[in-house]
Scaffold this motif. Structure first.
Motif, PDB file in Angstrom:
ATOM      1  N   CYS A  48       0.833  -1.209   0.000  1.00  0.00           N
ATOM      2  CA  CYS A  48       0.000   0.000   0.000  1.00  0.00           C
ATOM      3  C   CYS A  48       0.867   1.258   0.000  1.00  0.00           C
ATOM      4  CB  CYS A  48      -0.934  -0.007   1.208  1.00  0.00           C
ATOM      5  SG  CYS A  48      -2.199  -1.286   1.148  1.00  0.00           S
ATOM      6  N   GLN A  49       1.934   1.238   0.782  1.00  0.00           N
ATOM      7  CA  GLN A  49       2.850   2.377   0.790  1.00  0.00           C
ATOM      8  C   GLN A  49       3.519   2.541  -0.574  1.00  0.00           C
ATOM      9  OE1 GLN A  49       5.108   0.995   4.207  1.00  0.00           O
ATOM     10  NE2 GLN A  49       4.232   2.586   5.509  1.00  0.00           N
ATOM     11  N   HIS A  50       3.860   1.415  -1.200  1.00  0.00           N
ATOM     12  CA  HIS A  50       4.438   1.431  -2.547  1.00  0.00           C
ATOM     13  C   HIS A  50       3.472   2.078  -3.532  1.00  0.00           C
ATOM     14  CE1 HIS A  50       6.538   0.001  -6.126  1.00  0.00           C
ATOM     15  NE2 HIS A  50       5.446  -0.637  -6.506  1.00  0.00           N
ATOM     16  N   LYS A  51       2.168   1.947  -3.273  1.00  0.00           N
ATOM     17  CA  LYS A  51       1.139   2.515  -4.147  1.00  0.00           C
ATOM     18  C   LYS A  51       0.766   3.946  -3.771  1.00  0.00           C
ATOM     19  CE  LYS A  51       0.259  -0.964  -6.939  1.00  0.00           C
ATOM     20  NZ  LYS A  51       0.329  -0.861  -8.402  1.00  0.00           N
ATOM     21  N   GLY A  52       1.470   4.525  -2.795  1.00  0.00           N
ATOM     22  CA  GLY A  52       1.277   5.929  -2.471  1.00  0.00           C
ATOM     23  C   GLY A  52       0.302   6.233  -1.352  1.00  0.00           C
ATOM     24  N   ILE A  53      -0.118   5.231  -0.613  1.00  0.00           N
ATOM     25  CA  ILE A  53      -1.029   5.439   0.513  1.00  0.00           C
ATOM     26  C   ILE A  53      -0.210   5.532   1.803  1.00  0.00           C
ATOM     27  CG2 ILE A  53      -2.908   4.431   1.870  1.00  0.00           C
ATOM     28  CD1 ILE A  53      -3.870   3.105  -0.701  1.00  0.00           C
ATOM     29  N   LYS A  54      -0.514   6.514   2.613  1.00  0.00           N
ATOM     30  CA  LYS A  54       0.152   6.647   3.917  1.00  0.00           C
ATOM     31  C   LYS A  54      -0.517   5.681   4.895  1.00  0.00           C
ATOM     32  CE  LYS A  54      -0.587  11.141   3.805  1.00  0.00           C
ATOM     33  NZ  LYS A  54      -0.782  11.398   2.363  1.00  0.00           N
ATOM     34  N   VAL A  55       0.264   4.808   5.498  1.00  0.00           N
ATOM     35  CA  VAL A  55      -0.275   3.787   6.402  1.00  0.00           C
ATOM     36  C   VAL A  55       0.391   3.914   7.763  1.00  0.00           C
ATOM     37  CG1 VAL A  55      -0.665   1.340   6.811  1.00  0.00           C
ATOM     38  CG2 VAL A  55      -0.674   2.222   4.456  1.00  0.00           C
ATOM     39  N   TYR A  56      -0.427   4.076   8.795  1.00  0.00           N
ATOM     40  CA  TYR A  56       0.052   4.100  10.175  1.00  0.00           C
ATOM     41  C   TYR A  56      -0.425   2.815  10.848  1.00  0.00           C
ATOM     42  CZ  TYR A  56       0.177   9.226   9.391  1.00  0.00           C
ATOM     43  OH  TYR A  56       0.387  10.488   8.902  1.00  0.00           O
ATOM     44  N   THR A  57       0.478   2.000  11.390  1.00  0.00           N
ATOM     45  CA  THR A  57       0.088   0.849  12.197  1.00  0.00           C
ATOM     46  C   THR A  57       0.540   1.075  13.635  1.00  0.00           C
ATOM     47  OG1 THR A  57       2.108  -0.287  11.476  1.00  0.00           O
ATOM     48  CG2 THR A  57       0.073  -0.812  10.301  1.00  0.00           C
ATOM     49  N   SER A  58       0.015   0.259  14.549  1.00  0.00           N
ATOM     50  CA  SER A  58       0.265   0.438  15.991  1.00  0.00           C
ATOM     51  C   SER A  58      -0.031   1.883  16.399  1.00  0.00           C
ATOM     52  CB  SER A  58       1.714   0.060  16.338  1.00  0.00           C
ATOM     53  OG  SER A  58       1.981  -1.279  16.010  1.00  0.00           O
ATOM     54  N   THR A  59      -1.077   2.441  15.834  1.00  0.00           N
ATOM     55  CA  THR A  59      -1.415   3.849  16.059  1.00  0.00           C
ATOM     56  C   THR A  59      -2.905   3.976  16.341  1.00  0.00           C
ATOM     57  OG1 THR A  59       0.339   4.521  14.523  1.00  0.00           O
ATOM     58  CG2 THR A  59      -1.340   6.168  15.064  1.00  0.00           C
ATOM     59  N   ARG A  60      -3.231   4.765  17.338  1.00  0.00           N
ATOM     60  CA  ARG A  60      -4.626   5.039  17.680  1.00  0.00           C
ATOM     61  C   ARG A  60      -4.970   6.494  17.386  1.00  0.00           C
ATOM     62  NH1 ARG A  60      -7.019   1.389  21.400  1.00  0.00           N
ATOM     63  NH2 ARG A  60      -5.583  -0.270  22.073  1.00  0.00           N
ATOM     64  N   VAL A  61      -6.240   6.738  17.123  1.00  0.00           N
ATOM     65  CA  VAL A  61      -6.749   8.105  17.056  1.00  0.00           C
ATOM     66  C   VAL A  61      -7.245   8.454  18.456  1.00  0.00           C
ATOM     67  CG1 VAL A  61      -8.470   9.644  16.052  1.00  0.00           C
ATOM     68  CG2 VAL A  61      -7.395   7.875  14.633  1.00  0.00           C
ATOM     69  N   ASN A  62      -6.633   9.436  19.064  1.00  0.00           N
ATOM     70  CA  ASN A  62      -7.021   9.819  20.427  1.00  0.00           C
ATOM     71  C   ASN A  62      -8.209  10.753  20.452  1.00  0.00           C
ATOM     72  OD1 ASN A  62      -5.045   8.258  21.592  1.00  0.00           O
ATOM     73  ND2 ASN A  62      -3.593   9.944  21.885  1.00  0.00           N
ATOM     74  N   ALA A  63      -8.319  11.606  19.433  1.00  0.00           N
ATOM     75  CA  ALA A  63      -9.416  12.576  19.412  1.00  0.00           C
ATOM     76  C   ALA A  63      -9.594  13.119  17.997  1.00  0.00           C
ATOM     77  CB  ALA A  63      -9.159  13.724  20.388  1.00  0.00           C
ATOM     78  N   ILE A  64     -10.816  13.541  17.713  1.00  0.00           N
ATOM     79  CA  ILE A  64     -11.132  14.199  16.451  1.00  0.00           C
ATOM     80  C   ILE A  64     -11.677  15.585  16.781  1.00  0.00           C
ATOM     81  CG2 ILE A  64     -12.581  14.166  14.387  1.00  0.00           C
ATOM     82  CD1 ILE A  64     -12.645  11.093  14.677  1.00  0.00           C
ATOM     83  N   GLU A  65     -11.052  16.600  16.220  1.00  0.00           N
ATOM     84  CA  GLU A  65     -11.506  17.972  16.439  1.00  0.00           C
ATOM     85  C   GLU A  65     -12.363  18.392  15.245  1.00  0.00           C
ATOM     86  OE1 GLU A  65      -9.573  22.444  16.545  1.00  0.00           O
ATOM     87  OE2 GLU A  65      -8.375  20.746  17.272  1.00  0.00           O
ATOM     88  N   PRO A  66     -13.635  18.726  15.495  1.00  0.00           N
ATOM     89  CA  PRO A  66     -14.506  19.101  14.377  1.00  0.00           C
ATOM     90  C   PRO A  66     -14.057  20.399  13.732  1.00  0.00           C
ATOM     91  CG  PRO A  66     -15.593  19.522  16.472  1.00  0.00           C
ATOM     92  CD  PRO A  66     -14.310  18.818  16.790  1.00  0.00           C
ATOM     93  N   GLY A  67     -14.533  20.606  12.505  1.00  0.00           N
ATOM     94  CA  GLY A  67     -14.217  21.839  11.799  1.00  0.00           C
ATOM     95  C   GLY A  67     -13.841  21.549  10.361  1.00  0.00           C
ATOM     96  N   THR A  68     -13.415  22.581   9.685  1.00  0.00           N
ATOM     97  CA  THR A  68     -12.960  22.464   8.294  1.00  0.00           C
ATOM     98  C   THR A  68     -11.536  22.993   8.202  1.00  0.00           C
ATOM     99  OG1 THR A  68     -15.235  22.847   7.568  1.00  0.00           O
ATOM    100  CG2 THR A  68     -13.509  23.021   5.901  1.00  0.00           C
ATOM    101  N   PRO A  69     -10.545  22.132   8.150  1.00  0.00           N
ATOM    102  CA  PRO A  69     -10.656  20.670   8.088  1.00  0.00           C
ATOM    103  C   PRO A  69     -10.848  20.041   9.461  1.00  0.00           C
ATOM    104  CG  PRO A  69      -8.361  21.280   8.071  1.00  0.00           C
ATOM    105  CD  PRO A  69      -9.133  22.576   8.087  1.00  0.00           C
ATOM    106  N   LEU A  70     -11.180  18.742   9.451  1.00  0.00           N
ATOM    107  CA  LEU A  70     -11.160  17.942  10.668  1.00  0.00           C
ATOM    108  C   LEU A  70      -9.701  17.706  11.074  1.00  0.00           C
ATOM    109  CD1 LEU A  70     -13.705  15.498   9.164  1.00  0.00           C
ATOM    110  CD2 LEU A  70     -14.162  16.615  11.360  1.00  0.00           C
ATOM    111  N   ARG A  71      -9.458  17.599  12.375  1.00  0.00           N
ATOM    112  CA  ARG A  71      -8.097  17.377  12.851  1.00  0.00           C
ATOM    113  C   ARG A  71      -8.084  16.149  13.764  1.00  0.00           C
ATOM    114  NH1 ARG A  71      -4.497  21.678  12.898  1.00  0.00           N
ATOM    115  NH2 ARG A  71      -3.852  21.221  15.035  1.00  0.00           N
ATOM    116  N   LEU A  72      -7.246  15.180  13.418  1.00  0.00           N
ATOM    117  CA  LEU A  72      -7.121  13.954  14.191  1.00  0.00           C
ATOM    118  C   LEU A  72      -5.818  13.989  14.983  1.00  0.00           C
ATOM    119  CD1 LEU A  72      -8.167  13.144  11.064  1.00  0.00           C
ATOM    120  CD2 LEU A  72      -8.523  10.955  12.216  1.00  0.00           C
TER     121      LEU A  72
END
Length: 419
Positions: A193-217
């Motif tokens: 997937c990384q070879h195909k240009g997709i950014k991949v995070y493993t062993s990673t959690r999303v702690n919070a999502i901040e609403p708005g434009t843009p959204l911030r994780l």
């Protein structure tokens, strides 16, 4: 005899067709809770890609398919089951009676407990309405973050990539597809997937999502990622509340016997919501894949009309196409305590093969890029073939699967017929 089926996905549709095919005089009511014709959720990514229209997701293309077979369609959400009176109560106040009841309620997305998950711009990809919203937002160049890289998540990921978005995938497991792939296969898919240009995070959690434009994780690493659209693909769970609340025995899913009947006589379950005993593994399992839903739906339908049919194995087969890289997972891919394994890795070619053994039987496998072995792997595992001396040969060269199948499976089939 009146048959009521709750759920109009693959399990429910095939059960209904099986019933009318063997008992055309019986009444069949098929209840769905979405304002759509019966459709396949697994086809939604192909809708997102633009490969099919909404009609292409429909399980049966002819608008008269059900009515011409005497299957009555109803729309509504089941709220409770009165098992003593044999009535299902709907959220709109109606009651539907039955002589035989099938619960084909499927599964539903798991919502992780993350602050901000209810923000505008955060969507699941599970229903047709979800797909419509995503298609509006996932325009070329849009920053899209997908949470989850499991089996369903990888299919959605491919659809998003095809739409030309700037895509990041965040997976809390230490590899991609952690519930169907071990470390070797899962990390190879990540590298692809990384070879195909997709950014991949493993062993990673999303702690919070901040609403708005843009959204911030905010990630567990401390990094902040901005997004125009967030897709939550963090897994699904069986929809069993109506069964559990009605006193039907449940674990992770609705417990059923080999005929798909639950602990309450006359009430059956099939598909993603059902938990059945798997002879190959020795315990009950939920297998949320469409082939299993189809087989269990047919089995339930046969038994609901008195045609004896038993399922002693639960198909645990996953075939995944990730941006053109085919991977498979069969049986006990994670092995068993005291078991042995064989592994073959070709990192530059993105090819991986791992076989899991218990005694002289092949019980599970992971494969990436080895598409020619899929049918043989399935046969050796599902038929519980005794390999004898071929086990050691496969440990030396895991690619000799066809030779092992011809030498062992066919010979044992001859012995069975001779006896």
């Amino acid at each position: 005899m009146k048959h009521l089926i709750i759920g109009n996905g693959p399990a429910g549709v095939i059960a209904a067709e099986t019933i009318v095919g063997h008992a055309p005089q019986d009444q069949v009511v098929l209840l769905g809770d979405e304002p759509e014709p019966s459709y396949s959720r697994m086809a939604i990514p192909y809708l997102l890609m633009g490969n099919i229209t909404e009609q292409g997701t429909y399980l049966r293309k002819d608008p008269q398919h059900f009515s011409s077979r005497g299957i009555r369609l109803e729309h509504g959400r089941a709220r409770s089951i009165d098992t003593a009176a044999s009535i299902v109560h709907l959220a709109d106040g109606r009651g539907l009676s039955y002589d035989r009841l099938l619960l084909a309620t499927g599964s539903s997305p798991v919502a992780p407990p993350i602050p901000g998950m209810d923000s505008p711009g955060v969507h699941t990809c599970w229903t047709m309405e979800d797909a419509r919203r995503i298609m509006q937002l996932a325009q070329p160049g849009a920053r899209v973050v997908q949470m989850g890289a499991g089996f369903i998540g990888c299919i959605i990921m491919e659809a998003l990539a095809a739409r030309g978005v700037d895509l990041s995938v965040i997976e809390m497991g230490d590899r991609m597809v952690p519930r169907m792939m071990g470390a070797g296969a899962g990390n190879m898919i990540k590298a692809w997937c990384q070879h195909k240009g997709i950014k991949v995070y493993t062993s990673t959690r999303v702690n919070a999502i901040e609403p708005g434009t843009p959204l911030r994780l905010t990630l567990s690493s401390g990094e902040v990622v901005e997004a125009d659209l967030i897709i939550s693909a963090t897994g699904v769970k069986p929809q069993i509340d109506i069964a559990r609340d009605s006193g039907i025995h449940c674990k992770d899913g609705i417990l059923v016997d080999a005929t798909m009947q639950s602990s309450v006589p006359g009430i059956y379950a099939a598909g993603d919501c059902a938990e059945a005993f798997d002879q190959a593994t020795g315990h009950t399992v939920v297998s949320a894949i469409q082939p299993n839903a189809a087989e269990q739906g047919r089995c339930a339908g046969m038994n609901m009309v008195g045609r004896a049919l038993r399922m002693t194995d639960v198909p645990q087969i996953n075939v995944l196409d990730t941006l053109g890289l085919i991977s498979t997972s069969f049986g006990r891919w994670d092995g068993v305590p005291g078991g042995e394994h064989a592994e073959l890795i070709d990192v530059p070619a993105f090819r991986f093969l791992r076989l899991e053994f218990e005694g002289d039987r092949l019980i599970g496998s992971n494969a990436v890029g080895h598409t020619q072995h899929a049918g043989v792997l399935r046969g050796l595992i599902s038929q519980r073939v005794r390999l004898g001396a071929w086990k050691d040969r496969l440990k030396e060269d895991p690619t000799r699967l066809m030779e092992a199948y011809i030498a062992c499976a066919q010979q044992q089939e001859v012995w069975r017929h001779a006896s």
